[in-house]
Write an enzyme that holds these catalytic residues in place. Structure first.
Site, PDB file in Angstrom:
ATOM      1  N   ASP A  28      -8.640 -99.214-112.078  1.00 28.26           N
ATOM      2  CA  ASP A  28      -7.205 -99.455-112.211  1.00 28.26           C
ATOM      3  C   ASP A  28      -6.757-100.167-110.941  1.00 28.26           C
ATOM      4  OD1 ASP A  28      -4.227 -98.939-112.741  1.00 28.26           O
ATOM      5  OD2 ASP A  28      -5.136 -97.852-114.416  1.00 28.26           O
ATOM      6  N   HIS A  78      -2.873-103.296-114.453  1.00 26.02           N
ATOM      7  CA  HIS A  78      -3.692-102.204-113.912  1.00 26.02           C
ATOM      8  C   HIS A  78      -4.918-102.729-113.170  1.00 26.02           C
ATOM      9  CE1 HIS A  78      -1.244 -99.019-115.493  1.00 26.02           C
ATOM     10  NE2 HIS A  78      -1.103 -99.715-116.586  1.00 26.02           N
ATOM     11  N   GLU A 117       1.012-101.987-120.375  1.00 24.99           N
ATOM     12  CA  GLU A 117       1.972-102.091-119.287  1.00 24.99           C
ATOM     13  C   GLU A 117       1.882-103.400-118.494  1.00 24.99           C
ATOM     14  OE1 GLU A 117       2.893 -97.445-118.365  1.00 24.99           O
ATOM     15  OE2 GLU A 117       1.165 -98.291-117.324  1.00 24.99           O
TER      16      GLU A 117
END
Lengths: 588, 588
Positions: B238, B292, B357
């Site tokens: 991440d 990420h 995201e």
């Protein structure tokens, strides 16, 4: 700040990062051949960068640390202790703990260069001081760091051996492993004078709802020692189980322990009390009565409403159970229990008699109790049951006093009995200390303070660490949800709760009731949150958790290093990138 | 039920309690000399009393267990395995695991009487079956228990070795330690046929926010095997750290790992994949992109907005970072990453590309990206950034397909890209499986189902096990608070979420995002709550957690017995006093 590393060239294959202190924070920078000789590792940077030393809890008086470190060899640690032979084994145990903590700093490293100066630790204490650990033991210490050409010297001066122990704990936090040079370093020059704001700094653990091995309790005490907490309040029995082994009443344990192995023997209790003493922690025994009694008493015919259903009518959680104050033989049994406890817990100078959550409905469900009360000309109303409770408490106290041979302070929980108008009728304020577990804002706290009672603060809205998990006697989450973050623990100020009466606050305890905890989650429920309590009580800073956050992240790693399975609070990234995880302030 | 114990006289010094099955519950009764010969211990009582066998997850087809046990000796366990030499080491590893589980049942006992019948375990599987563990591996098994004069016989029939492994897991749960007689007992006669309702039964762990040792991951897989979960979804990287060691790009790990030791080498990954296979668990790798991403990529100039502040403008938590889809060389790097992952993860037949995201604000903060988009004649509006994302995804998929040499199913998280009207423009429903992490009631789930997508359900309101702790980027508690109790996990039904489209649900995963967890709380965050998911997915019972509660308490002890630090759910008293801790139903 310019930090000076008094050391040799780093070894090959260093890590990727070094740190620079910029505007009071340690900034991650690339480590390479051109900067490696003067490069600073994270733990070294954190020793000096910014206003706060990484010592937890924060020292309260002088803090002067010159920004330079010197490398030391762990095989060169030497202690110079006072020559009081009678306590040699206590000193040895304290010193061994320190040596083990230093070992832990490098246990998982490879290629440690165990070179550098010897570390000489010189203790001096007041030789006429009391070597017992008591409620009023002097805990002050002064730590001075200096060096000669081949020695790093740490002088620790204190009134008592327990103050000296605290100084050693602080010293261990000023020794760091430098992962760039692969060596141990200690702050080269400096001075710390330190003493706690509150005398009573405790953790409560309930070992009745679930059992905890003695090994796990030792781990708890290890962690308490790191943060200078000094009271392990042991709620050893309850209605769920009776793990305490008593020679006078083996039936209590036989029928009361969850299994024949889930017990605390006299030997294991004595061993634990001594283990705690070495770590500056007093063990405060609680025998909770007359409620919170049940398992173990099956053969005695001295209880009411045991495991009566529906439990909601007779207690706050199953199984219900209360002692029956009307049974004459009960007080002989209590005396036996107190006597053995007083013995195994090494003649404590304070004792906890519980006294919470007595249910009128429980007592009123017993025909024997009703008859006894009516025979006395009492009624069966609320105030009559309070009278019965007072009767129990007087008799129990008398037996305890007989055992102790002196009138010790007795702690009791807030309850119906500690409310107006009952409290000063039944509980003498010169004898009883009240432990509040109601919310910090509850007006009953002010009532008690006005009446002159001394308090220990365990307001559940900030200090019950078992809150926030799934419900077990109700749907949804448990009764005192939500989970209490370390921030709330940190900002819970006993002095604010005390209002105009701060001097009546002896201190505070965080509690772990064990309905949903056993030894497998013991570490993570208490730690690092209990450390927030420790700093609040030792240092009582005017600042909030926001100023402590960066130090807290370092401190959590220290707990892990010492074998404590403390919860992670943030991504490790936030530890390595100080202040780069800024908080969104709500409602600001 | 009358339970028959086919055994000898108990030894002296037995425990205080025995159990009787009364009205479908095991009632605690005093054990004494007059009843000891026929006395029944708690685990034996629970095998037969009431409707539910204590096997977790509950078998779905035939369950017939005759209420009698026979004692066995652990030194007399023998396996009769099929003669396929090429998989002998796999069989051995599976058998060894079973033997260790039996050892664990008596590891902390004293005075074990290791006497009784030999236990013969006969496996039969379809010899032409595939010995690889894949998405569509047949997991059915049939377990038959019988006995001869000197042998207890367990026959396990299955299509595949993985089905047989499940049967062995069930068998181990039908073997109990009788603390009255101090011996191991197995159900003497019976039959269980069993197969799972859902094929995809997984747990997700994020090893980027905090690092987890390989040893701790093995413990996770051990526990998954106990409850027949079959997918370990490994969110390995991440923006916070890049612990994955790649030969093609050592800089990603050098700059991306928290420390040089906090890494997953090719060898450790291969070892873990094999460890999981022995336990019937597939390892599903995720390489999350284009968001990420951050740490590790410092030397590549292929990212945007890395650690940009204020982070709230560019991502959901610090540090921000996204790949820059406009950099041509990026896709070569991705191909290298996919190639090594595909190799180390043993050619998985499904791959997770993340895709959650993505922040428009992040990409829009890069002048390079803006220029590239404008040069293409695009604008800098929402739909243009979605187009950019689509461009990235097409290119990344092309490289993955090249590596795999076949068109494998690809999983992606719900995101802006998986919403109408974008989803079917950019994501081919014959290639992409969508993993939903939105709430179960979110209408977007229905949208995807209507469009014909296959789903994996990870609705955060029931399956994000990191919820409920202290805030770290905000005041108070963390974003998805409160804590999710096992009851809510148990009652979260993928088939209900699917409405009219139940066949499009492949299964479900519980997720542990690791911002506030590392290996010290790994066990207690997942367990026993993940077991509730396991039963929901394997058995999908029509009943709720209320009917499962008593079995769950037994099951939690089984996890602990197997070395898993699972959270306690209730006082041990409630385990020993079945149904005496009735729940107050709220709103009922």
């Amino acid at each position: 700040a310019v930090i000076i590393i008094l050391n040799a060239t780093p070894p090959p294959d260093p890590p990727a990062w070094r740190y620079e202190c910029q505007q009071n924070r340690c900034v991650k920078m690339e480590l390479n051949q051109s900067n490696i000789d003067t490069a600073i590792s994270l733990p070294v940077c954190r020793l000096f960068c910014g206003e706060n030393v990484p010592v937890w809890p924060k020292p309260t008086e002088t803090i002067r640390l010159d920004p330079s470190t010197v490398r030391i060899k762990k095989s060169g640690i030497n202690f110079r202790r006072p020559s009081t032979r009678s306590v040699d084994s206590l000193w040895s145990a304290i010193e061994n703990r320190f040596t083990n903590q230093i070992e832990a700093k490098v246990a998982h490293t490879t290629g440690l260069k165990d070179e550098g100066k010897n570390l000489i630790i010189k203790f001096s204490v007041n030789e006429s001081s009391n070597y017992n650990l008591e409620s009023y033991t002097d805990e002050r210490y002064k730590l001075s760091l200096s060096q000669t050409s081949n020695e790093a010297i740490a002088e620790i001066k204190a009134e008592t051996i327990y103050g000296a122990r605290h100084g050693l704990e602080t010293l261990s936090q000023l020794i760091v492993y430098d992962d760039i040079r692969r060596e141990l370093q200690v702050v080269a020059e400096g001075e710390i004078s330190d003493s706690p704001v509150y005398k009573h700094r405790g953790l409560l653990l309930d070992t009745s709802r679930n059992y905890f091995s003695v090994e796990s309790l030792k781990r708890l005490i290890d962690a308490m020692a790191i943060v200078k907490l000094n009271v392990f309040h042991w709620h050893i029995t309850d209605s769920h189980s009776f793990p305490l082994v008593l020679k006078s009443h083996p039936d209590l344990t036989k029928y009361g322990a969850y299994t024949p192995k889930k017990v605390y023997t006299p030997e294991s209790i004595r061993d634990l009390v001594q283990y705690a003493r070495v770590r500056g922690v007093r063990v405060l025994p609680e025998f909770d009565a007359p409620a919170h009694v049940g398992e173990g008493w099956q053969k005695k015919d001295m209880t009411a409403c045991f495991n009566k259903q529906p439990w909601q009518d007779y207690c706050v959680e199953p199984p219900c159970g209360q002692l029956d104050p009307t049974v004459d033989g009960l007080y002989d049994v209590l005396e036996d229990i107190y006597r053995e406890m007083y013995d195994y817990f090494d003649s404590p100078d304070i004792f906890h008699m519980g006294g919470d959550e007595v249910s009128t409905g429980c007592w009123n469900s017993s025909e024997r109790i009703q008859k006894w009360m009516l025979a006395k000309g009492w009624k069966l109303e609320e105030k009559d049951f309070i009278e019965l409770w007072g009767y129990f408490q007087d008799n129990a106290l008398e037996r305890f006093d007989k055992v102790a041979g002196r009138k010790l302070p007795i702690i009791m929980w807030t309850s119906h009995l500690t409310e107006k108008p009952f409290v000063d009728k039944y509980l003498d304020k010169s004898r009883y200390i009240i432990q509040i577990w109601t919310t910090g804002a509850d007006p009953k706290v002010q009532d008690l303070l006005e009446l002159g009672y001394k308090l220990i603060v365990s307001n559940y809205d900030a200090l019950y660490l078992d809150c926030g998990f799934g419900g077990w006697v109700n749907d949804g989450n448990n009764w005192c949800s939500p989970f209490i973050g370390w921030q709330k623990v940190y900002d819970n100020r006993p002095d604010k709760i005390a209002g105009q009466y701060p001097s009546q606050i002896l201190g505070s305890e965080a509690a772990l009731w064990a309905e949903q905890v056993d030894e497998y989650t013991l570490d993570s429920r208490f730690w690092p949150r209990a450390s927030a309590l420790a700093e609040r009580l030792w240092s009582n800073p005017d600042t909030t958790w926001r100023e402590a956050e960066s130090r807290m992240l370092m401190h959590r790693e220290r707990l892990v290093e010492n074998g404590i399975g403390a919860e992670a609070l943030q991504p490790e990234w936030c530890l390595q990138n100080e202040n780069d995880c800024p908080i969104i302030k709500s409602g600001a």
